[in-house]
Design a protein around this motif. Sequence first.
Motif, short mmCIF file in Angstrom:
data_model
loop_
_atom_site.label_atom_id
_atom_site.label_comp_id
_atom_site.label_asym_id
_atom_site.label_seq_id
_atom_site.Cartn_x
_atom_site.Cartn_y
_atom_site.Cartn_z
N TYR A 218 0.80 -1.23 0.00
CA TYR A 218 0.00 0.00 0.00
C TYR A 218 0.83 1.27 0.00
O TYR A 218 0.40 2.31 -0.50
N GLY B 112 2.46 1.31 -3.72
CA GLY B 112 1.11 1.73 -4.06
C GLY B 112 0.77 3.17 -3.75
O GLY B 112 -0.33 3.63 -4.09
N TYR C 277 -0.29 4.61 -1.29
CA TYR C 277 -1.48 4.79 -0.46
C TYR C 277 -2.72 5.09 -1.30
O TYR C 277 -3.61 5.83 -0.88
N ALA D 295 -5.68 3.24 -3.95
CA ALA D 295 -6.26 1.99 -4.43
C ALA D 295 -6.15 1.85 -5.95
O ALA D 295 -5.91 0.76 -6.47
N GLN E 293 -2.68 0.83 -6.96
CA GLN E 293 -2.47 -0.61 -6.73
C GLN E 293 -3.16 -1.45 -7.80
O GLN E 293 -2.61 -2.45 -8.26
N PRO F 172 -3.15 -4.56 0.58
CA PRO F 172 -4.02 -3.52 0.04
C PRO F 172 -4.21 -2.32 0.96
O PRO F 172 -4.20 -2.44 2.18
N ILE F 173 -4.43 -1.16 0.34
CA ILE F 173 -4.77 0.06 1.07
C ILE F 173 -6.25 0.10 1.39
O ILE F 173 -6.67 0.72 2.37
N ASP F 174 -7.07 -0.56 0.57
CA ASP F 174 -8.52 -0.49 0.73
C ASP F 174 -9.11 -1.90 0.65
O ASP F 174 -8.95 -2.58 -0.36
N GLY G 137 -9.75 -3.31 -3.18
CA GLY G 137 -8.75 -4.30 -3.52
C GLY G 137 -9.31 -5.57 -4.13
O GLY G 137 -8.58 -6.35 -4.74
N THR H 53 -2.48 -6.68 5.47
CA THR H 53 -3.82 -6.11 5.49
C THR H 53 -4.73 -6.95 4.60
O THR H 53 -4.29 -7.53 3.61
N GLN I 82 -9.12 0.79 5.30
CA GLN I 82 -8.12 -0.27 5.28
C GLN I 82 -8.47 -1.26 6.39
O GLN I 82 -8.96 -0.88 7.46
#
Length: 325
Positions: A28, A60, A62, A64, A67, A86-88, A92, A111, A156
């Motif tokens: 992320y 990434g 931060y 989505a 990514q 993943p950030i989200d 994701g 995550t 997240q």
Amino acid sequence: MLLTVVSATALFASPAMAEKIKIGAAVYGLKAEFMQIWSAALKEHPAVKSGDVEVTVFDGKYDALTQQDQINTMITQKYNAIIFVPIDAEAGATPVQAAHDAGIAVIGSNTRVHSDLLSSYVGSDDTVSGYLEGKSVLDRIGCKGNVVIIEGPIGQSAQISRLEGNKKALAECPKVKVIEDQTANWSRAEAQKLMENWLTAHPGQINGVIGQNDEMALGAIEAVKEAKLNLKDFAIAGIDGITDGLQAVKAGEMTSILQDARAQAQGALDLAISSAKKGDYKPQSDIWAQYKDMPWNGGKDKIYNVPWTPVSTSNVDALLAARSK
């Protein structure tokens, strides 16, 4: 498309070698120390050091969509497997679906993503850490007074689960009031600014600070110091056990819970290699021997939980010594 290869974990293999396994790690973001430790641990994996596997880490930023673009690039370039941090949790799911449709295994780490299509996941239960850090703060303030919560990036999985754990601890102390609750996006600088504002808005009223990671807890500490207030008047907790966090625990400024980035990263890489080799693989990282309650079974389990380690004055020196190796 935004693509960054971390210098410490960039292409770790000789181009002269043929038929190497090609693994991509979509993380992320790499601004903070925890994900830097996680990413660097990939370079230390025996399969990477031997040159049998090459790993590319994608920053990434931060975001989505970044990514998603990066995973689409890995699909186009026919990576053998993908590790995803993943950030989200919701957003994701889209790139995981795309990789699955392309026949590329995706292993989650650190995550979570809301998808049933992950081959497996290696991480730690963030609800547990949220409860432990919340209880640490509440115990120190005697289960009464006012606290503030500094959350991670909204959406997240770590932010969601750690908040759930925070609330579980708070439910045990009904006399405690949460007077502020806001995200600082895992950022020390953002947390410091938040805490500065809260100290001004609530002079003499804040007894505890629940920071959902060490970076943000450290930002709160800096704000207290800048305001020339006594740190001993505040119970402050974080999560991750980054180096500065360990030093702050040693100094008596905060409490923390170590999240084992190395085990999460190397465990995920072993599972990614196993997927690429269709299960014809024995793990090369020593983390499986380290954590007896997390036995290797070739990826047959969907979830591998790496235990948390509460940091205390009795173990902080050993943890710092291990970090410096």
